[in-house]
Write an enzyme that holds these catalytic residues in place. Structure first.
Site, PDB file in Angstrom:
ATOM      1  N   THR A 131       0.761  -1.060   0.074  1.00  0.00           N
ATOM      2  CA  THR A 131      -0.065   0.273   0.072  1.00  0.00           C
ATOM      3  C   THR A 131       0.519   1.328  -0.471  1.00  0.00           C
ATOM      4  O   THR A 131       1.999   0.655   0.982  1.00  0.00           O
ATOM      5  CB  THR A 131      -1.107   0.286   1.132  1.00  0.00           C
ATOM      6  OG1 THR A 131      -1.136   1.454   1.474  1.00  0.00           O
ATOM      7  CG2 THR A 131      -0.510  -0.307   2.443  1.00  0.00           C
ATOM      8  N   ASP A 132       0.368   2.089  -0.664  1.00  0.00           N
ATOM      9  CA  ASP A 132       0.752   3.339  -0.531  1.00  0.00           C
ATOM     10  C   ASP A 132       1.182   3.697   0.908  1.00  0.00           C
ATOM     11  O   ASP A 132       2.286   4.687   1.715  1.00  0.00           O
ATOM     12  CB  ASP A 132       0.066   4.597  -1.359  1.00  0.00           C
ATOM     13  CG  ASP A 132      -1.236   4.821  -0.886  1.00  0.00           C
ATOM     14  OD1 ASP A 132      -2.007   4.080  -0.116  1.00  0.00           O
ATOM     15  OD2 ASP A 132      -2.077   5.769  -1.538  1.00  0.00           O
ATOM     16  N   GLU A 133       0.054   3.488   2.013  1.00  0.00           N
ATOM     17  CA  GLU A 133       0.514   4.001   3.701  1.00  0.00           C
ATOM     18  C   GLU A 133       2.028   4.178   4.208  1.00  0.00           C
ATOM     19  O   GLU A 133       1.797   4.613   5.473  1.00  0.00           O
ATOM     20  CB  GLU A 133      -0.629   3.813   4.000  1.00  0.00           C
ATOM     21  CG  GLU A 133      -1.968   3.628   3.620  1.00  0.00           C
ATOM     22  CD  GLU A 133      -3.398   3.653   3.815  1.00  0.00           C
ATOM     23  OE1 GLU A 133      -3.492   3.273   5.819  1.00  0.00           O
ATOM     24  OE2 GLU A 133      -4.466   2.957   3.431  1.00  0.00           O
ATOM     25  N   TYR A 156      -1.939  -0.343  11.117  1.00  0.00           N
ATOM     26  CA  TYR A 156      -1.554  -0.960   9.545  1.00  0.00           C
ATOM     27  C   TYR A 156      -0.673  -0.687   9.041  1.00  0.00           C
ATOM     28  O   TYR A 156      -0.374  -1.476   8.411  1.00  0.00           O
ATOM     29  CB  TYR A 156      -3.071  -0.942   8.359  1.00  0.00           C
ATOM     30  CG  TYR A 156      -3.183  -0.756   7.548  1.00  0.00           C
ATOM     31  CD1 TYR A 156      -3.209  -2.274   7.425  1.00  0.00           C
ATOM     32  CD2 TYR A 156      -3.261   0.695   6.562  1.00  0.00           C
ATOM     33  CE1 TYR A 156      -3.063  -2.334   5.527  1.00  0.00           C
ATOM     34  CE2 TYR A 156      -3.558  -0.578   5.490  1.00  0.00           C
ATOM     35  CZ  TYR A 156      -2.918  -1.470   5.093  1.00  0.00           C
ATOM     36  OH  TYR A 156      -2.942  -1.837   3.596  1.00  0.00           O
ATOM     37  N   LYS A 160       2.521  -3.303   7.231  1.00  0.00           N
ATOM     38  CA  LYS A 160       2.447  -3.477   6.061  1.00  0.00           C
ATOM     39  C   LYS A 160       4.071  -3.294   5.581  1.00  0.00           C
ATOM     40  O   LYS A 160       4.338  -3.835   4.617  1.00  0.00           O
ATOM     41  CB  LYS A 160       1.540  -2.600   4.766  1.00  0.00           C
ATOM     42  CG  LYS A 160      -0.134  -3.238   5.264  1.00  0.00           C
ATOM     43  CD  LYS A 160       0.208  -4.754   4.494  1.00  0.00           C
ATOM     44  CE  LYS A 160       0.138  -4.680   3.164  1.00  0.00           C
ATOM     45  NZ  LYS A 160      -0.069  -6.220   2.290  1.00  0.00           N
TER      46      LYS A 160
HETATM   47  P1  NAD Z   1      -9.562  -7.026   2.138  1.00  0.00           P
HETATM   48  O1  NAD Z   1      -9.474  -6.933   4.323  1.00  0.00           O
HETATM   49  O2  NAD Z   1     -10.942  -6.467   1.910  1.00  0.00           O
HETATM   50  O3  NAD Z   1      -9.378  -8.949   1.860  1.00  0.00           O
HETATM   51  C1  NAD Z   1      -8.201  -9.410   2.941  1.00  0.00           C
HETATM   52  C2  NAD Z   1      -8.305 -10.928   2.307  1.00  0.00           C
HETATM   53  O4  NAD Z   1      -7.170 -11.910   3.313  1.00  0.00           O
HETATM   54  C3  NAD Z   1      -9.604 -11.473   2.651  1.00  0.00           C
HETATM   55  O5  NAD Z   1     -10.275 -12.892   2.112  1.00  0.00           O
HETATM   56  C4  NAD Z   1      -8.958 -11.859   4.303  1.00  0.00           C
HETATM   57  O6  NAD Z   1     -10.037 -13.789   4.489  1.00  0.00           O
HETATM   58  C5  NAD Z   1      -7.598 -12.783   4.157  1.00  0.00           C
HETATM   59  N1  NAD Z   1      -7.098 -13.237   5.369  1.00  0.00           N
HETATM   60  C6  NAD Z   1      -7.204 -11.994   6.203  1.00  0.00           C
HETATM   61  N2  NAD Z   1      -6.132 -12.667   7.331  1.00  0.00           N
HETATM   62  C7  NAD Z   1      -5.837 -13.759   6.734  1.00  0.00           C
HETATM   63  C8  NAD Z   1      -4.465 -14.846   7.388  1.00  0.00           C
HETATM   64  N3  NAD Z   1      -4.286 -15.006   8.685  1.00  0.00           N
HETATM   65  N4  NAD Z   1      -4.552 -15.674   6.494  1.00  0.00           N
HETATM   66  C9  NAD Z   1      -5.358 -16.291   4.736  1.00  0.00           C
HETATM   67  N5  NAD Z   1      -5.729 -15.229   4.589  1.00  0.00           N
HETATM   68  C10 NAD Z   1      -6.017 -14.065   5.363  1.00  0.00           C
HETATM   69  O7  NAD Z   1      -8.449  -6.595   1.301  1.00  0.00           O
HETATM   70  P2  NAD Z   1      -8.169  -5.856   0.534  1.00  0.00           P
HETATM   71  O8  NAD Z   1      -8.849  -4.317   0.420  1.00  0.00           O
HETATM   72  O9  NAD Z   1      -8.702  -6.416  -0.252  1.00  0.00           O
HETATM   73  O10 NAD Z   1      -7.234  -6.063   0.298  1.00  0.00           O
HETATM   74  C11 NAD Z   1      -5.674  -6.487  -1.022  1.00  0.00           C
HETATM   75  C12 NAD Z   1      -4.484  -6.740  -0.542  1.00  0.00           C
HETATM   76  O11 NAD Z   1      -4.280  -4.986  -0.976  1.00  0.00           O
HETATM   77  C13 NAD Z   1      -4.275  -6.029   1.214  1.00  0.00           C
HETATM   78  O12 NAD Z   1      -2.616  -6.488   1.383  1.00  0.00           O
HETATM   79  C14 NAD Z   1      -3.431  -4.851   1.524  1.00  0.00           C
HETATM   80  O13 NAD Z   1      -2.430  -4.126   2.435  1.00  0.00           O
HETATM   81  C15 NAD Z   1      -3.629  -3.862  -0.552  1.00  0.00           C
HETATM   82  N6  NAD Z   1      -3.852  -2.666  -0.172  1.00  0.00           N
HETATM   83  C16 NAD Z   1      -5.468  -2.604   0.306  1.00  0.00           C
HETATM   84  C17 NAD Z   1      -5.799  -1.240  -0.459  1.00  0.00           C
HETATM   85  C18 NAD Z   1      -7.194  -0.880  -0.595  1.00  0.00           C
HETATM   86  O14 NAD Z   1      -7.955   0.227  -0.725  1.00  0.00           O
HETATM   87  N7  NAD Z   1      -7.891  -1.957  -0.129  1.00  0.00           N
HETATM   88  C19 NAD Z   1      -5.014  -0.253  -1.191  1.00  0.00           C
HETATM   89  C20 NAD Z   1      -3.921  -0.909  -1.473  1.00  0.00           C
HETATM   90  C21 NAD Z   1      -2.873  -1.950  -1.025  1.00  0.00           C
HETATM   91  P1  TYD Z   2     -10.803   4.448   4.467  1.00  0.00           P
HETATM   92  O1  TYD Z   2     -11.512   3.725   3.356  1.00  0.00           O
HETATM   93  O2  TYD Z   2     -11.011   3.057   5.300  1.00  0.00           O
HETATM   94  O3  TYD Z   2      -9.024   3.943   3.551  1.00  0.00           O
HETATM   95  P2  TYD Z   2      -7.640   4.853   4.704  1.00  0.00           P
HETATM   96  O4  TYD Z   2      -8.055   4.914   5.496  1.00  0.00           O
HETATM   97  O5  TYD Z   2      -7.171   3.129   4.216  1.00  0.00           O
HETATM   98  O6  TYD Z   2      -7.459   5.759   3.453  1.00  0.00           O
HETATM   99  O7  TYD Z   2     -10.804   6.224   4.160  1.00  0.00           O
HETATM  100  C1  TYD Z   2     -10.867   6.856   3.655  1.00  0.00           C
HETATM  101  C2  TYD Z   2     -10.839   8.248   4.221  1.00  0.00           C
HETATM  102  O8  TYD Z   2     -12.033   8.142   4.135  1.00  0.00           O
HETATM  103  C3  TYD Z   2      -9.775   8.077   5.629  1.00  0.00           C
HETATM  104  O9  TYD Z   2      -9.176  10.312   5.192  1.00  0.00           O
HETATM  105  C4  TYD Z   2     -10.726   8.064   6.340  1.00  0.00           C
HETATM  106  C5  TYD Z   2     -12.286   8.276   6.258  1.00  0.00           C
HETATM  107  N1  TYD Z   2     -13.418   7.769   6.896  1.00  0.00           N
HETATM  108  C6  TYD Z   2     -14.490   8.899   7.203  1.00  0.00           C
HETATM  109  O10 TYD Z   2     -14.154   9.905   7.110  1.00  0.00           O
HETATM  110  N2  TYD Z   2     -15.788   8.413   7.795  1.00  0.00           N
HETATM  111  C7  TYD Z   2     -15.746   6.554   7.711  1.00  0.00           C
HETATM  112  O11 TYD Z   2     -16.598   6.368   8.038  1.00  0.00           O
HETATM  113  C8  TYD Z   2     -15.010   6.347   7.304  1.00  0.00           C
HETATM  114  C9  TYD Z   2     -14.306   4.296   6.972  1.00  0.00           C
HETATM  115  C10 TYD Z   2     -13.364   6.775   6.657  1.00  0.00           C
END
Ligand code: NAD
Ligand code: TYD
Length: 349
Positions: A131-133, A156, A160
């Site tokens: 992630t970019d975070e 988080y 990561k």
């Molecule tokens: P998500 O929370 O929707 O899905 C995570 C999946 O991992 C789920 O299916 C869960 O059952 C599985 N999981 C969790 N713990 C586990 C374990 N101990 N063993 C096996 N499986 C397990 O997450 P997402 O949003 O789809 O993100 C997927 C990946 O991409 C993550 O690594 C996240 O850090 C990265 N990512 C997410 C975003 C975003 O905006 N959502 C952006 C950049 C990177």
């Molecule tokens: P989120 O979707 O949790 O992603 P991330 O924190 O990983 O970027 O949140 C996106 C942005 O929205 C973040 O600045 C927090 C804000 N946010 C709210 O204002 N209200 C909410 O209920 C949630 C879940 C997030």
């Protein structure tokens, strides 16, 4: 022929990656390894679950012995690692869960791969999805580049960042072939409604308050999930060993502007009068340590590997809302039971 292990394939992004690989690589075997936590849902993959090259493996990446068995039995040659605890707010209440899955789980996976590959790494790859975070928080200007120093600020992002370091350590110490990508915020179909966009869509449908943290001025850089999956396929196929690629769509929005756009678009789609949904907006207590701004510079990915996003934001958001409106059963199933307990503790305490 490749035996590709995709972890976290039942989750939001993972399910789109699994679908794309199952369709694009019919001669390879795709193994979806997932623990099916609250965020994992096999219904996300019901359209491809009977494909000949698709297999589901129910396993937890915290279980090293199980991973060793899987690598041996399936003769895994490639890994795309997405399994993670992924929600910042949950990491604030339970940081250890993030260390266990994101740090220990990733290191287990690296160790199982290293042992199975016996340090013979030809035609092998460990692709880590990050992630970019990890880069921290920007001020009003500037971007995250691939060489921006790590500065994670939430449990988080710290977990990561730590997992990224272990992946690089296995590359530098043992010569394991790796690539890492760091992507901005995703949105799209199957997004779990604890995150901003699907939570707001769900609450607008239900006429519930729309909880905006702080003043709503934090900025996020949004990318359609299928464009992220396309970028992962591009890096998997063409990325250079040991490299990092940033993924993003140069698409920054303050949270409040985004919530306004969602409200106005949904008013039209739901036949509500203009401004009706905006009345649901409620400013709530800010997230602890809330990062102000994320913004990715994805020029390297474009120049070196030729990837670009396929969708403009308004189009992607429209498709996303349409998907949620057409899949209210999916939404109802993931927001029943445990979700309500989470929601009440998070927003009503
Ligand atoms: P998500 O929370 O929707 O899905 C995570 C999946 O991992 C789920 O299916 C869960 O059952 C599985 N999981 C969790 N713990 C586990 C374990 N101990 N063993 C096996 N499986 C397990 O997450 P997402 O949003 O789809 O993100 C997927 C990946 O991409 C993550 O690594 C996240 O850090 C990265 N990512 C997410 C975003 C975003 O905006 N959502 C952006 C950049 C990177
Ligand atoms: P989120 O979707 O949790 O992603 P991330 O924190 O990983 O970027 O949140 C996106 C942005 O929205 C973040 O600045 C927090 C804000 N946010 C709210 O204002 N209200 C909410 O209920 C949630 C879940 C997030």
């Amino acid at each position: 022929m490749k035996n590709i292990l995709i972890t976290g394939g039942a989750g939001f992004i993972g399910s789109h990656v699994v679908r794309l690989f199952v369709k694009q690589f019919p001669n390879d075997s795709i193994y979806n390894l997932d623990a099916l936590t609250y965020a994992g849902n096999l219904a996300n993959l019901s359209d491809i679950e009977n494909s000949n090259n698709y297999n589901f493996l129910h396993a937890d990446i915290q279980d090293l012995e199980k991973l060793r068995e899987i690598f041996k039995e399936k003769n895994i040659t490639h890994v795309i690692h997405l399994a993670a605890e992924s929600h910042v707010d949950r990491s604030i209440t339970d940081p250890l869960a993030f260390v266990k899955t994101n740090v220990l789980g990733t290191t287990n996976l690296l160790q199982a791969a290293k042992e199975h590959w016996e340090d013979n790494f030809s035609d092998k790859l460990f692709y880590h999805v990050s992630t970019d975070e990890v880069y921290g928080s920007l001020g009003d200007t500037g971007f995250f580049y691939e060489d921006t120093a790590y500065d994670p600020r939430s449990p988080y992002s710290a977990s990561k960042a730590s997992s990224d370091h272990f992946v690089r350590a296995f590359h530098h110490t043992y010569g394991m072939p790796i690539v890492i990508s760091n992507c901005s915020n995703n949105y799209g179909p199957n997004h779990f409604p604890e995150k901003l966009i699907p939570l707001m869509i769900n609450n607008i449908i239900q006429n519930k308050p729309l909880p905006v943290y702080g003043e709503g001025l934090n900025v996020r850089d949004w990318l359609y999930v299928i464009d992220h999956a396309r970028a992962i396929e591009c890096i998997f196929s063409k990325g250079k060993d040991g490299e990092t690629y940033n993924i993003g769509g140069f698409n920054e929005w303050t949270n409040i502007d985004l919530v306004h756009l969602l409200c106005d678009t949904m008013d039209k789609k739901l036949g509500r009068f203009k401004g009706e949904s905006r009345k649901l907006i409620t400013y709530v207590k800010d997230r602890a340590g809330h990062d102000l701004r994320y913004a990715i510079d994805a020029t390297k990915l474009k120049n070196e590997l030729g990837w670009e996003p396929s969708l403009q934001f308004e189009e992607g958001l429209g498709k996303t809302i349409d998907w949620f409106l057409a899949n209210e059963e999916w939404l109802a199933s993931v927001t029943s039971g445990a979700y309500m307990n989470y929601y009440n503790e998070m927003y009503n305490s």
